[in-house]
Design a protein around this motif. Structure first.
Motif, PDB file in Angstrom:
ATOM      1  N   ARG A 457       0.631  -1.352  -0.432  1.00 32.81           N
ATOM      2  CA  ARG A 457      -0.119  -0.022  -0.402  1.00 32.81           C
ATOM      3  C   ARG A 457       1.004   1.049  -0.107  1.00 32.81           C
ATOM      4  NH1 ARG A 457      -5.480  -0.180   1.098  1.00 32.81           N
ATOM      5  NH2 ARG A 457      -5.835  -2.943   1.423  1.00 32.81           N
ATOM      6  N   LEU A 458       0.391   2.234  -1.070  1.00 33.58           N
ATOM      7  CA  LEU A 458       1.169   3.563  -0.724  1.00 33.58           C
ATOM      8  C   LEU A 458       0.025   4.604  -0.248  1.00 33.58           C
ATOM      9  CD1 LEU A 458       3.603   3.873  -3.932  1.00 33.58           C
ATOM     10  CD2 LEU A 458       3.717   3.232  -1.789  1.00 33.58           C
ATOM     11  N   SER A 459       0.567   5.539   0.439  1.00 29.76           N
ATOM     12  CA  SER A 459      -0.100   6.714   0.986  1.00 29.76           C
ATOM     13  C   SER A 459      -0.253   8.235   0.249  1.00 29.76           C
ATOM     14  CB  SER A 459       0.394   7.085   2.099  1.00 29.76           C
ATOM     15  OG  SER A 459       2.009   7.413   1.957  1.00 29.76           O
ATOM     16  N   ALA A 460       0.664   7.674  -1.291  1.00 31.22           N
ATOM     17  CA  ALA A 460      -0.399   8.586  -2.172  1.00 31.22           C
ATOM     18  C   ALA A 460       1.001   7.887  -3.520  1.00 31.22           C
ATOM     19  CB  ALA A 460       0.587  10.276  -1.382  1.00 31.22           C
ATOM     20  N   ALA A 461       0.030   8.389  -4.234  1.00 28.49           N
ATOM     21  CA  ALA A 461       0.236   8.005  -5.635  1.00 28.49           C
ATOM     22  C   ALA A 461       1.963   7.820  -5.500  1.00 28.49           C
ATOM     23  CB  ALA A 461      -0.105   8.280  -7.171  1.00 28.49           C
ATOM     24  N   GLY A 462       3.333   7.148  -6.995  1.00 27.54           N
ATOM     25  CA  GLY A 462       4.211   8.052  -7.290  1.00 27.54           C
ATOM     26  C   GLY A 462       5.039   6.320  -7.750  1.00 27.54           C
ATOM     27  N   PRO A 463       6.364   6.708  -8.485  1.00 28.42           N
ATOM     28  CA  PRO A 463       7.064   5.759  -8.108  1.00 28.42           C
ATOM     29  C   PRO A 463       7.164   5.229  -7.522  1.00 28.42           C
ATOM     30  CG  PRO A 463       8.186   7.899  -8.938  1.00 28.42           C
ATOM     31  CD  PRO A 463       7.006   7.881  -8.084  1.00 28.42           C
ATOM     32  N   VAL A 464       7.831   3.820  -7.840  1.00 28.62           N
ATOM     33  CA  VAL A 464       8.180   2.617  -6.928  1.00 28.62           C
ATOM     34  C   VAL A 464       9.177   1.782  -7.982  1.00 28.62           C
ATOM     35  CG1 VAL A 464       6.358   2.274  -5.635  1.00 28.62           C
ATOM     36  CG2 VAL A 464       6.682   0.815  -7.556  1.00 28.62           C
ATOM     37  N   VAL A 465      10.488   1.160  -7.463  1.00 21.25           N
ATOM     38  CA  VAL A 465      11.219   0.394  -7.580  1.00 21.25           C
ATOM     39  C   VAL A 465      11.691  -0.942  -6.534  1.00 21.25           C
ATOM     40  CG1 VAL A 465      14.098   0.048  -8.054  1.00 21.25           C
ATOM     41  CG2 VAL A 465      12.822   2.401  -8.495  1.00 21.25           C
ATOM     42  N   LEU A 466      11.751  -1.953  -7.389  1.00 18.63           N
ATOM     43  CA  LEU A 466      11.468  -3.081  -7.080  1.00 18.63           C
ATOM     44  C   LEU A 466      13.390  -4.127  -6.889  1.00 18.63           C
ATOM     45  CD1 LEU A 466       8.455  -3.103  -7.666  1.00 18.63           C
ATOM     46  CD2 LEU A 466       8.294  -5.916  -7.254  1.00 18.63           C
ATOM     47  N   THR A 467      13.520  -4.567  -6.502  1.00 19.69           N
ATOM     48  CA  THR A 467      15.188  -4.513  -6.366  1.00 19.69           C
ATOM     49  C   THR A 467      15.186  -5.860  -5.474  1.00 19.69           C
ATOM     50  OG1 THR A 467      16.474  -2.894  -4.249  1.00 19.69           O
ATOM     51  CG2 THR A 467      16.830  -2.969  -6.872  1.00 19.69           C
ATOM     52  N   VAL A 468      16.422  -6.600  -5.790  1.00 22.55           N
ATOM     53  CA  VAL A 468      16.800  -7.767  -5.483  1.00 22.55           C
ATOM     54  C   VAL A 468      17.843  -7.671  -3.878  1.00 22.55           C
ATOM     55  CG1 VAL A 468      16.646 -10.807  -5.399  1.00 22.55           C
ATOM     56  CG2 VAL A 468      15.276  -9.360  -6.549  1.00 22.55           C
ATOM     57  N   ARG A 469      18.034  -8.954  -3.495  1.00 21.69           N
ATOM     58  CA  ARG A 469      19.275  -8.083  -2.504  1.00 21.69           C
ATOM     59  C   ARG A 469      19.447 -10.267  -2.096  1.00 21.69           C
ATOM     60  NH1 ARG A 469      18.570  -4.001   2.386  1.00 21.69           N
ATOM     61  NH2 ARG A 469      17.424  -5.650   3.228  1.00 21.69           N
ATOM     62  N   LYS A 470      20.461 -10.695  -2.010  1.00 25.73           N
ATOM     63  CA  LYS A 470      21.344 -11.431  -1.383  1.00 25.73           C
ATOM     64  C   LYS A 470      22.406 -12.047  -0.479  1.00 25.73           C
ATOM     65  CE  LYS A 470      22.236 -16.581  -3.383  1.00 25.73           C
ATOM     66  NZ  LYS A 470      21.925 -17.254  -2.943  1.00 25.73           N
ATOM     67  N   VAL A 504      12.919  -4.026 -11.662  1.00 24.78           N
ATOM     68  CA  VAL A 504      11.664  -3.644 -11.971  1.00 24.78           C
ATOM     69  C   VAL A 504      11.128  -2.048 -11.089  1.00 24.78           C
ATOM     70  CG1 VAL A 504       8.767  -4.373 -12.192  1.00 24.78           C
ATOM     71  CG2 VAL A 504      10.831  -5.724 -11.603  1.00 24.78           C
ATOM     72  N   THR A 505      10.626  -0.872 -12.341  1.00 18.03           N
ATOM     73  CA  THR A 505       9.805   0.134 -11.918  1.00 18.03           C
ATOM     74  C   THR A 505       9.029   0.544 -12.972  1.00 18.03           C
ATOM     75  OG1 THR A 505      12.568   0.989 -12.751  1.00 18.03           O
ATOM     76  CG2 THR A 505      10.355   2.939 -12.226  1.00 18.03           C
ATOM     77  N   ARG A 506       7.613   0.771 -11.914  1.00 13.54           N
ATOM     78  CA  ARG A 506       7.026   1.163 -12.179  1.00 13.54           C
ATOM     79  C   ARG A 506       6.257   2.302 -11.211  1.00 13.54           C
ATOM     80  NH1 ARG A 506       7.450  -2.594 -14.518  1.00 13.54           N
ATOM     81  NH2 ARG A 506       6.751  -4.603 -14.599  1.00 13.54           N
ATOM     82  N   GLN A 507       5.002   2.803 -11.855  1.00  7.65           N
ATOM     83  CA  GLN A 507       4.286   4.277 -11.333  1.00  7.65           C
ATOM     84  C   GLN A 507       3.179   3.420 -10.696  1.00  7.65           C
ATOM     85  OE1 GLN A 507       6.372   7.051 -11.649  1.00  7.65           O
ATOM     86  NE2 GLN A 507       4.071   7.946 -10.820  1.00  7.65           N
ATOM     87  N   ALA A 508       3.069   3.958  -9.111  1.00  8.13           N
ATOM     88  CA  ALA A 508       1.633   3.168  -8.798  1.00  8.13           C
ATOM     89  C   ALA A 508       1.178   4.028  -7.855  1.00  8.13           C
ATOM     90  CB  ALA A 508       2.754   2.513  -7.448  1.00  8.13           C
ATOM     91  N   GLN A 509      -0.044   2.902  -7.453  1.00  6.54           N
ATOM     92  CA  GLN A 509      -1.103   4.539  -7.289  1.00  6.54           C
ATOM     93  C   GLN A 509      -1.430   4.291  -5.837  1.00  6.54           C
ATOM     94  OE1 GLN A 509      -4.645   2.396  -9.116  1.00  6.54           O
ATOM     95  NE2 GLN A 509      -4.876   0.792  -7.082  1.00  6.54           N
ATOM     96  N   ALA A 510      -1.867   5.152  -5.115  1.00 13.76           N
ATOM     97  CA  ALA A 510      -2.813   5.140  -3.981  1.00 13.76           C
ATOM     98  C   ALA A 510      -3.675   4.307  -3.766  1.00 13.76           C
ATOM     99  CB  ALA A 510      -2.980   6.594  -3.465  1.00 13.76           C
TER     100      ALA A 510
END
Length: 552
Positions: A457-470, A504-510
């Motif tokens: 969940r986002l409190s406000a819309a905007g960009p998000v980036v998904l990365t992976v750590r090991k 992975v980069t996406r524009q996400a909604q509130a």
């Protein structure tokens, strides 16, 4: 139907491979698992509830609230023995009831119980039962409509809906020769959702709605001058021994038990239950902070007498909203409560209508009630430490102070103060909460299951980036864990987290978002192993992470 033996390290049984020492992890799929009907009271997993042996350590993981459901059938669902531990996460427990007079409608625990993102629906402790003959014995009402705990209980992001403690048995009379043998009415059970009977309990981000402590039994015109049975205390939570801390929690529409009807002209009134939501038998045994109470009521009696505390009795309360008439809080020394105008049962409170919204899914894993525009709960707590997040996982504080109650109003939300809290004079500062990876174990190539779904969940819309750590081997350099080098070949070994190439980069909604993740980065499947998924909001630097595993 399913049955299982929860005895780590025991021989093979019920077609299961022999256990090994340590914690046993059971992954349940998205389905309903209904326990086979059987006699209550069995402690060997032959029928009825699932029993954890005295030395077992069991973790049961579902695929999410409402997706994985464990349902009872004529008994409670889980029984945790002393010395055992049970951890449950991401599932729903429903439709279970303890046997007559037994505690814990869904779970009885004398060991260690850990709950994370669990929903309890329609569960009940056992009712009291009148004897069937003059030489019989009455069965008392069961306590803890969903959970009875005398050990260690930790619960976070847990909801309880329509749970109840057992009702007291009605009076009964038997004619024996020229005489009469009478049994008085029984008292109702306490703790409509949770009963703490010993040990320590920590409850965070918990919502209890529609719970009821047990009602006292009626006299039923039985021979004998009996008042009705007393009502149970603590419509939602009761602490009769041990200690409990309750934080960021919501109590809506709960009720302590009503006293039974005397029906014989007896002039001494039965005692109605106290603490419509929370009751502590001893002062200081329970503390409630940053929580919200609304629509709760103490128990009543046929004589029109009401128990003490529509919201609480005996518990210390601070930084909370008590939107119940005659809330009866025992205020703590720090953190003023918001109470209804004219409520004199909660000294030192901030009087005013908190303007609460309805109980709703407003982010996070449990439903909450948010204060509306102009609520005195907003910024009510100044100079007092508050939890880092509210019941939805959103940050506290956001403005001049912390909000009283379970919900912290975020910038840009209805009711938020203007001109504060974010860049540009009141612009929403974005935050991420409720991150889940489901399924948490999947394949990136080959046979199914392929890929997973990332929800947050986002409190406000905007960009998000998904990365992976090991995790990777490292060596200690001062306080840091760094990549091994020849210069540090004799340094202390450590484990570091390495961010893999690709994102992975996406524009996400509130509000709620769902992103499909294939387990591939830059077109290449991740090898089998353990990883951590990181969701970052690049514009504000906020982030959240969850572990996952790639299967072979």
């Amino acid at each position: 139907m399913f049955a299982a033996r929860f005895d780590g390290g025991t021989p093979a049984t019920l077609n299961c491979v022999a256990g090994t020492p340590g914690e046993d992890v059971i992954q349940l799929e998205a389905a309903e698992y209904r326990l086979a009907a059987g006699g209550g009271g069995d402690d060997g997993n032959e029928s009825g509830d699932l029993d954890t042996g005295p030395s077992s350590q069991v973790r049961i993981v579902g695929r999410g609230l409402g997706a994985t459901v464990v349902a009872g059938s004529g008994d409670r669902t889980f029984d945790v023995f002393a010395g055992a531990s049970l951890a449950l996460s991401d599932l729903t427990v429903r439709d279970s009831a303890a046997p007559s007079g037994s505690p814990g409608g869904a779970i009885r625990s004398r060991g260690t119980l850990l709950l994370l993102r669990i929903a309890f629906i329609n569960t009940a402790a056992g009712n009291g039962v009148s004897p069937a003959s003059a030489d019989g014995e009455r069965t008392e009402a069961g306590e803890g409509g969903a959970i009875w705990s005398a050990g260690s209980l930790t619960a976070s992001d847990v909801s309880f809906t329509d749970t109840r403690a057992g009702d007291g048995a009605d009076a009964r009379a038997f004619t024996v020769g020229n005489g009469t043998t009478s049994f008085s009415p029984g008292d109702g059970g306490s703790g409509g959702a949770v009963l703490i009977a010993g040990g320590a309990a920590s409850l965070t981000n918990v919502t209890v709605a529609g719970a009821r402590a047990g009602s006292g039994g009626d006299n039923n015109n039985a021979s004998g001058f009996f008042a009705g049975g007393s009502g149970g205390d603590g419509g939602a939570i009761a602490v009769t021994a041990g200690a409990a801390t309750i934080t960021n929690s919501t109590f809506q529409g709960n009720r302590a038990g009503a006293a039974g009807d005397e029906r014989f002209g007896f002039q001494v009134e039965a005692v109605p239950g106290s603490g419509g939501a929370v009751h502590a038998a001893e002062p200081g045994a329970a503390t409630v902070t940053f929580s919200t109470f609304s629509g709760n009521a103490a128990g009543g009696s046929p004589f029109g007498v009401t128990g003490v505390g529509a919201s609480v009795s005996g518990a210390g309360v601070a930084s909370s909203i008590l939107a119940d008439a005659r809330g009866a809080c025992a205020s703590l020394s720090v953190g003023r409560n918001v109470v209804l105008p004219g409520d004199t049962t909660c000294p030192g409170g901030i009087a005013g209508d908190p303007l609460l919204g309805p109980l709703a899914a407003d982010g996070g894993s449990v439903p909450t009630m948010a204060p509306g525009p102009g609520s005195p709960a907003i910024d009510a707590i100044v100079g007092v430490p508050c939890p880092a997040t509210d019941a939805r996982g959103l940050p506290r504080p956001r403005f001049a102070g912390c909000d009283a109650g379970a919900v912290e109003v975020q910038p840009g939300a209805p009711g938020a103060p203007c001109g504060q809290g974010g860049p540009g004079g009141g612009a929403a500062v974005r935050a991420v909460s409720g991150l889940k990876v489901g399924p948490a174990a999947f394949r990136a190539s080959g046979r199914r299951p392929l890929g997973t779904t990332v929800t947050f969940r986002l409190s406000a819309a905007g960009p998000v980036v998904l990365t992976v750590r090991k995790a990777a081997a490292g060596t200690r350099s001062g306080r840091r864990c760094v990549a091994p080098t020849r210069r540090l070949r004799n340094a202390k070994r450590c484990v570091r987290q390495v961010t893999l190439a690709g994102r992975v980069t996406r524009q996400a909604q509130a509000g709620l978002n769902a992103i499909r993740f294939t387990g591939r980065l830059r077109g290449r499947a991740l090898p089998a192993g353990a990883y951590t998924l990181v969701v970052t909001l690049p514009d504000v630097g906020a982030r959240a992470s969850r572990p996952f595993r790639i299967l072979r």
